[in-house]
Design a protein around this motif. Structure first.
Motif, mmCIF file in Angstrom:
data_model
loop_
_atom_site.group_PDB
_atom_site.id
_atom_site.type_symbol
_atom_site.label_atom_id
_atom_site.label_comp_id
_atom_site.label_asym_id
_atom_site.label_seq_id
_atom_site.Cartn_x
_atom_site.Cartn_y
_atom_site.Cartn_z
ATOM 1 N N ILE A 61 1.521 -0.637 0.393
ATOM 2 C CA ILE A 61 -0.059 0.258 -0.255
ATOM 3 C C ILE A 61 1.059 1.811 0.279
ATOM 4 O O ILE A 61 2.390 1.453 0.402
ATOM 5 C CB ILE A 61 -0.976 0.183 0.899
ATOM 6 N N THR A 62 0.420 2.671 -0.238
ATOM 7 C CA THR A 62 0.929 3.824 -0.546
ATOM 8 C C THR A 62 0.323 4.914 0.526
ATOM 9 O O THR A 62 -1.299 5.157 -0.113
ATOM 10 C CB THR A 62 1.171 4.306 -1.920
ATOM 11 N N ILE A 63 0.626 5.392 1.765
ATOM 12 C CA ILE A 63 0.649 5.615 2.084
ATOM 13 C C ILE A 63 0.795 7.355 2.104
ATOM 14 O O ILE A 63 2.311 7.900 1.993
ATOM 15 C CB ILE A 63 0.951 5.202 3.538
ATOM 16 N N THR A 64 0.074 8.102 1.719
ATOM 17 C CA THR A 64 -0.184 9.515 1.099
ATOM 18 C C THR A 64 0.323 10.970 2.041
ATOM 19 O O THR A 64 -1.347 10.386 3.080
ATOM 20 C CB THR A 64 -0.527 10.228 0.098
ATOM 21 N N CYS A 65 0.766 11.402 2.534
ATOM 22 C CA CYS A 65 0.545 12.614 3.548
ATOM 23 C C CYS A 65 0.781 14.704 2.568
ATOM 24 O O CYS A 65 2.068 13.809 2.119
ATOM 25 C CB CYS A 65 1.019 12.607 4.971
ATOM 26 N N ASN A 66 -0.176 14.959 2.848
ATOM 27 C CA ASN A 66 -0.213 16.268 2.626
ATOM 28 C C ASN A 66 -0.775 17.172 3.171
ATOM 29 O O ASN A 66 -1.693 17.507 3.188
ATOM 30 C CB ASN A 66 -1.101 16.202 0.977
ATOM 31 N N GLY A 67 -0.169 18.467 3.512
ATOM 32 C CA GLY A 67 0.390 19.215 4.426
ATOM 33 C C GLY A 67 0.944 20.385 5.144
ATOM 34 O O GLY A 67 1.905 19.958 5.175
ATOM 35 N N GLU A 68 0.555 20.221 6.043
ATOM 36 C CA GLU A 68 1.405 20.853 7.220
ATOM 37 C C GLU A 68 2.254 20.519 7.987
ATOM 38 O O GLU A 68 3.128 20.645 8.189
ATOM 39 C CB GLU A 68 0.469 22.255 7.740
ATOM 40 N N ASP A 69 1.933 19.712 8.798
ATOM 41 C CA ASP A 69 2.427 18.697 9.147
ATOM 42 C C ASP A 69 2.610 17.362 8.835
ATOM 43 O O ASP A 69 2.660 16.394 8.959
ATOM 44 C CB ASP A 69 1.791 18.106 10.828
ATOM 45 N N GLU A 70 2.934 17.189 7.192
ATOM 46 C CA GLU A 70 3.172 16.188 6.490
ATOM 47 C C GLU A 70 3.896 15.225 7.078
ATOM 48 O O GLU A 70 4.034 14.016 6.842
ATOM 49 C CB GLU A 70 2.807 16.689 5.077
ATOM 50 N N GLU A 71 4.918 15.999 7.369
ATOM 51 C CA GLU A 71 6.907 15.270 7.650
ATOM 52 C C GLU A 71 5.909 14.692 8.934
ATOM 53 O O GLU A 71 6.631 12.971 8.869
ATOM 54 C CB GLU A 71 7.912 16.010 8.484
ATOM 55 N N GLU A 72 5.601 15.033 9.673
ATOM 56 C CA GLU A 72 5.692 14.146 10.918
ATOM 57 C C GLU A 72 4.335 13.115 10.962
ATOM 58 O O GLU A 72 5.070 11.766 11.691
ATOM 59 C CB GLU A 72 5.035 14.828 12.122
ATOM 60 N N ALA A 73 3.715 13.400 10.237
ATOM 61 C CA ALA A 73 2.336 12.306 10.198
ATOM 62 C C ALA A 73 2.751 11.162 9.629
ATOM 63 O O ALA A 73 2.249 10.230 10.152
ATOM 64 C CB ALA A 73 1.077 13.265 8.993
ATOM 65 N N VAL A 74 3.513 12.004 8.071
ATOM 66 C CA VAL A 74 3.889 9.893 7.788
ATOM 67 C C VAL A 74 4.955 9.534 8.559
ATOM 68 O O VAL A 74 5.072 8.107 8.501
ATOM 69 C CB VAL A 74 4.867 10.217 6.667
ATOM 70 N N ALA A 75 6.044 9.923 9.678
ATOM 71 C CA ALA A 75 7.015 9.487 10.866
ATOM 72 C C ALA A 75 5.983 8.875 11.577
ATOM 73 O O ALA A 75 6.359 7.251 12.008
ATOM 74 C CB ALA A 75 7.598 10.195 10.870
ATOM 75 N N ALA A 76 4.848 9.102 11.968
ATOM 76 C CA ALA A 76 4.182 8.814 13.207
ATOM 77 C C ALA A 76 3.548 7.821 12.364
ATOM 78 O O ALA A 76 2.927 6.439 13.953
ATOM 79 C CB ALA A 76 3.630 10.035 13.532
ATOM 80 N N ILE A 77 2.795 7.489 11.320
ATOM 81 C CA ILE A 77 1.588 7.009 11.190
ATOM 82 C C ILE A 77 2.184 5.502 10.583
ATOM 83 O O ILE A 77 1.906 4.607 11.384
ATOM 84 C CB ILE A 77 0.648 6.937 10.068
ATOM 85 N N GLU A 78 3.493 5.357 10.374
ATOM 86 C CA GLU A 78 4.398 4.039 9.766
ATOM 87 C C GLU A 78 4.481 4.469 11.228
ATOM 88 O O GLU A 78 5.055 2.786 11.449
ATOM 89 C CB GLU A 78 5.594 4.957 9.240
ATOM 90 N N GLU A 79 5.376 4.477 12.058
ATOM 91 C CA GLU A 79 5.583 4.350 13.694
ATOM 92 C C GLU A 79 4.053 3.141 14.294
ATOM 93 O O GLU A 79 4.982 2.177 15.130
ATOM 94 C CB GLU A 79 5.840 5.149 14.182
ATOM 95 N N VAL A 80 3.637 3.226 14.355
ATOM 96 C CA VAL A 80 2.450 3.151 14.885
ATOM 97 C C VAL A 80 2.301 2.209 14.191
ATOM 98 O O VAL A 80 2.017 0.632 14.920
ATOM 99 C CB VAL A 80 0.870 3.937 14.825
ATOM 100 N N LEU A 81 2.100 1.992 12.471
ATOM 101 C CA LEU A 81 1.597 0.388 12.356
ATOM 102 C C LEU A 81 2.737 -0.469 12.062
ATOM 103 O O LEU A 81 2.355 -1.675 12.619
ATOM 104 C CB LEU A 81 1.518 0.930 10.890
ATOM 105 N N ARG A 82 4.115 0.055 12.075
ATOM 106 C CA ARG A 82 5.077 -1.142 12.531
ATOM 107 C C ARG A 82 4.922 -1.878 13.853
ATOM 108 O O ARG A 82 4.758 -3.188 14.970
ATOM 109 C CB ARG A 82 6.228 -0.355 12.158
ATOM 110 N N ALA A 83 5.041 -0.453 14.781
ATOM 111 C CA ALA A 83 4.394 -1.257 16.327
ATOM 112 C C ALA A 83 3.272 -1.802 16.733
ATOM 113 O O ALA A 83 3.888 -3.086 17.522
ATOM 114 C CB ALA A 83 4.450 0.040 17.213
ATOM 115 N N GLN A 84 2.134 -1.836 15.717
ATOM 116 C CA GLN A 84 1.497 -2.914 16.059
ATOM 117 C C GLN A 84 1.202 -3.859 15.056
ATOM 118 O O GLN A 84 0.702 -4.766 14.695
ATOM 119 C CB GLN A 84 0.194 -2.366 15.412
ATOM 120 N N LYS A 85 2.498 -3.957 14.485
ATOM 121 C CA LYS A 85 2.787 -5.502 13.948
ATOM 122 C C LYS A 85 1.956 -5.277 12.146
ATOM 123 O O LYS A 85 1.269 -6.268 11.897
ATOM 124 C CB LYS A 85 2.961 -6.513 14.036
ATOM 125 N N ILE A 86 1.344 -4.494 11.803
ATOM 126 C CA ILE A 86 0.608 -3.962 10.593
ATOM 127 C C ILE A 86 1.017 -4.202 9.647
ATOM 128 O O ILE A 86 0.653 -4.700 8.131
ATOM 129 C CB ILE A 86 -0.620 -2.869 11.120
#
Length: 88
Positions: A61-86
């Motif tokens: 899948i491709t996760i795309t973030c676009n906006g003022e906090d896109e850097e933080e968003a993509v990093a945090a979402i990836e971290e949460v999904l990896r931590a939950q083994k998704i």
């Protein structure tokens, strides 16, 4: 715009519980967050949208973030999904 390509490794794919975790992670950010699979792209802040993709295990899948906090968003979402083994 920031995006990442990841593989879903959760045994049930991105349905119900893992989809809820993904939506909750995406909803914390102001940026537009989308997930793409199988030629379709939906708002990752929408549980119905994410579940409508029917993403099975071992799918890319491709996760795309676009906006003022896109850097933080993509990093945090990836971290949460990896931590939950998704994703891997």
């Amino acid at each position: 715009m920031k995006s990442i390509n990841v593989t879903v490794v959760d045994p049930v794919g991105l349905h119900a519980r893992p989809a809820t975790i993904a939506v909750n992670a995406a909803s914390k950010f102001k940026s537009e967050v989308n997930v793409a699979y199988g030629g379709r792209e939906v708002n990752m802040k929408s549980i119905m949208g994410v579940m409508s993709l029917g993403i099975p295990t071992k799918s890319e899948i491709t996760i795309t973030c676009n906006g003022e906090d896109e850097e933080e968003a993509v990093a945090a979402i990836e971290e949460v999904l990896r931590a939950q083994k998704i994703i891997a």
